[in-house]
Each structure stands twice: as structure tokens, then as C-alpha cells.
Design a protein around this motif. Structure first.
Motif, short mmCIF file in Angstrom:
data_model
loop_
_atom_site.label_atom_id
_atom_site.label_comp_id
_atom_site.label_asym_id
_atom_site.label_seq_id
_atom_site.Cartn_x
_atom_site.Cartn_y
_atom_site.Cartn_z
N LEU A 141 28.23 10.68 7.30
CA LEU A 141 28.38 11.54 8.47
C LEU A 141 28.43 12.98 7.96
O LEU A 141 29.34 13.35 7.21
N ARG A 142 27.44 13.77 8.36
CA ARG A 142 27.26 15.11 7.79
C ARG A 142 27.56 16.21 8.80
O ARG A 142 27.59 15.99 10.01
N ARG A 143 27.76 17.41 8.26
CA ARG A 143 28.14 18.55 9.10
C ARG A 143 26.96 19.13 9.86
O ARG A 143 27.14 19.85 10.83
N ALA A 144 25.76 18.85 9.40
CA ALA A 144 24.54 19.36 10.03
C ALA A 144 23.47 18.29 9.91
O ALA A 144 23.56 17.39 9.06
N PRO A 145 22.43 18.34 10.76
CA PRO A 145 21.36 17.33 10.70
C PRO A 145 20.42 17.58 9.54
O PRO A 145 19.24 17.91 9.70
#
Length: 286
Positions: free
Chosen positions: A44-48
Motif C-alpha cells: 500500500l503506497r502513498r502515491a499511484p
């Protein structure tokens, strides 16, 4: 500008969770739809963007709420611990409505048939929730497809109450910032997953656990009588007491889950924080 934590509340400049309508201003509000994690371990990342920072990971079978999808990335909020971020859209599938078991082995392979000689479809990590829909040859068929070795599963009606013993099963597991599986994990995940197997839901990060886990003891580690299972906190870190003098923790010093003397950790904490030291102790009540 909202004072809500964007890691735990789904809002952006262009849209927000409809449940936040009275708390944040946005041009569009979205109810969100349920979905489930369909891969063993998902970042799960902070940006795509695959190069974006890793905040946490989601496990097979965990439920999420989907708010937006574009360019192969989906913006979601985890229903396990509330974390918000971006994951690859291909990692999503239907939500499992009624989980019946959790994976209790550190990790286990998912097979297309109840046969260990068939090529594995995936590898699942401890605490992954699954719905068992059938059994054959010592394997359990799960909703969505695939078979897991039945002895690696634990009914959700049962638990492993000695979460310290569960934490010790992770000894030697590599440290991974943001990691949340038996492949690699950080300090707060060791606590979260170990307690999940005891049937206790806990927040994701150490600063959240320091405010909500169990009950706070009235004093710092040097001022109270420490017991097995007490959680000892320092800035950005949490460790589990094994006895009055030893801890087990996932840490960036050994880069593993390891056993150390509390005194050794205290010395490093004092050096790293300029003398601030430990910040608190919390006890997980039975």
C-alpha cells in the motif's frame, strides 16, 4: 485544510470519503465499494507509483473500501486498521463476506488442487483471513479458489492467547520498513500480527499503539515492575517484554526480529533521541 490524518482518513483535493462529508471540504464525495485483497501480500503506497514510499502492506483476504481507480492503481482504505493508500488494481478481487479461519502458520502456499505436488498459486502470510468452503485430503478449499493445508489454519472461534510465544515464531524474520508479513515486517507489525492471532485487534503504527493498546502503566520501564507481554515504547518504536530484562522486537539495528536485553535497547534509544529515552509502557490485559 483538514487536521485529519490522511493516512487514516480517505480525502484528497479532488474527492473524499462520504463519511467525512461533515469534516472535510471536497468537490466530490464517494461512498466507496467493498473489495478484497486477492494476492498473498500487497504493498500500500502513498502515491499511484511503484517507486512511491511504502506505508504498509495488506494481506490476502483482508477487506478494503475502494474510492477511486485510474491507470492500474486503486485508492483504498483498509478495513483491518484504517490505512489509506494506493495499490495495484490487479491485486483486488471480491470481498470475502464471512471469513471462517485465519492462517496460523507463518506462511503457507495456496494450491490449485489439494495436492502438494501441484504448482503453487501464491504464498499467504500469517493472520490472513480466509473462508473455508470445503475440505479434502487434509486441505481446505477457500472462497475465491485454491487450497490451503488445513493444519496451517486456525478457526476464528479459536485463538493463540500467548502472543509473546507467537512473536517468538518470527525470530530471524528480516526487518522491512512498512512490512506487514512473515516475509518482512517492522516493530509495530510484530505486535499487531502476534495479537491478531490472540484475537486482539490493534492499530498499525507504534504511535497509535502507544495511545490505544491495552492499558498504560503509571511510569516508564525503569519505574515499574515489567511483566512478560508488556509493550515498551520509545520514539517510533515498540518492543515486547519477554521477562523483566529481555525483549523481542523487529528492529533496524539487527535488521531482524531478535531478542535483546532491554538495557541494550535503552542505551541506543538514549543515544538516538539525545537523552529522551523510553516514552511509556502498556500492558495487554487478558
Amino acid at each position: 485544510m483538514s487536521d485529519l490524518d490522511p493516512r487514516l482518513n480517505a480525502f484528497r483535493d479532488d474527492l473524499a470519503d462520504a463519511r467525512l462529508k461533515d469534516r472535510v471540504a471536497a468537490p466530490r464525495y464517494v461512498e466507496g465499494r467493498p473489495a478484497g485483497i486477492a494476492r498473498g501480500i500487497v504493498d500500500l503506497r502513498r502515491a499511484p507509483d511503484a517507486s512511491s514510499g511504502l506505508d504498509t502492506q495488506l494481506l490476502f483476504g483482508e477487506r478494503v473500501r475502494v474510492f477511486d481507480e485510474a491507470g492500474g492503481w486503486t485508492w483504498v482504505q483498509s478495513e483491518t486498521d484504517g490505512y489509506v493508500g494506493y495499490l495495484e488494481s490487479a491485486a483486488l478481487g471480491p470481498a470475502v463476506e464471512q471469513p471462517t479461519h485465519r492462517l496460523r502458520a507463518l506462511r503457507s502456499f495456496l494450491y490449485p488442487e489439494p495436492n502438494l505436488k501441484t504448482p503453487a498459486l501464491d504464498c499467504l502470510s500469517i493472520a490472513s483471513p480466509v473462508q473455508v468452503v470445503g475440505e479434502k485430503n487434509g486441505y481446505s478449499e477457500i472462497a475465491g479458489g485454491g487450497w490451503l493445508y488445513s493444519k496451517h489454519l486456525q478457526p476464528l472461534t479459536e485463538s493463540s492467547p500467548d502472543f509473546v510465544a507467537t512473536a517468538l515464531e518470527f525470530l530471524g524474520t528480516p526487518y522491512l520498513w512498512g512490512g506487514r508479513s512473515s516475509i518482512g515486517l517492522d516493530c509495530s507489525t510484530l505486535v499487531q500480527l502476534s495479537l491478531a492471532c490472540a484475537g486482539v485487534n490493534l492499530r498499525r503504527d507504534s504511535y497509535q499503539q502507544a495511545a490505544t493498546a491495552g492499558e498504560a502503566l503509571n511510569g516508564l520501564p525503569q519505574e515499574v515492575t515489567l511483566e512478560r507481554g508488556d509493550l515498551v515504547f520509545s520514539p517510533g518504536h515498540v518492543a515486547i517484554m519477554l521477562d523483566a530484562e529481555h525483549i523481542v522486537h523487529a528492529n533496524g539495528f539487527t535488521m531482524t526480529v531478535a531478542i535483546e536485553r532491554l538495557q541494550a535497547l535503552e542505551k541506543r534509544v538514549l543515544e538516538e533521541t539525545g537523552g529522551k529515552g523510553f516514552t511509556g509502557v502498556r500492558r495487554i490485559m487478558p
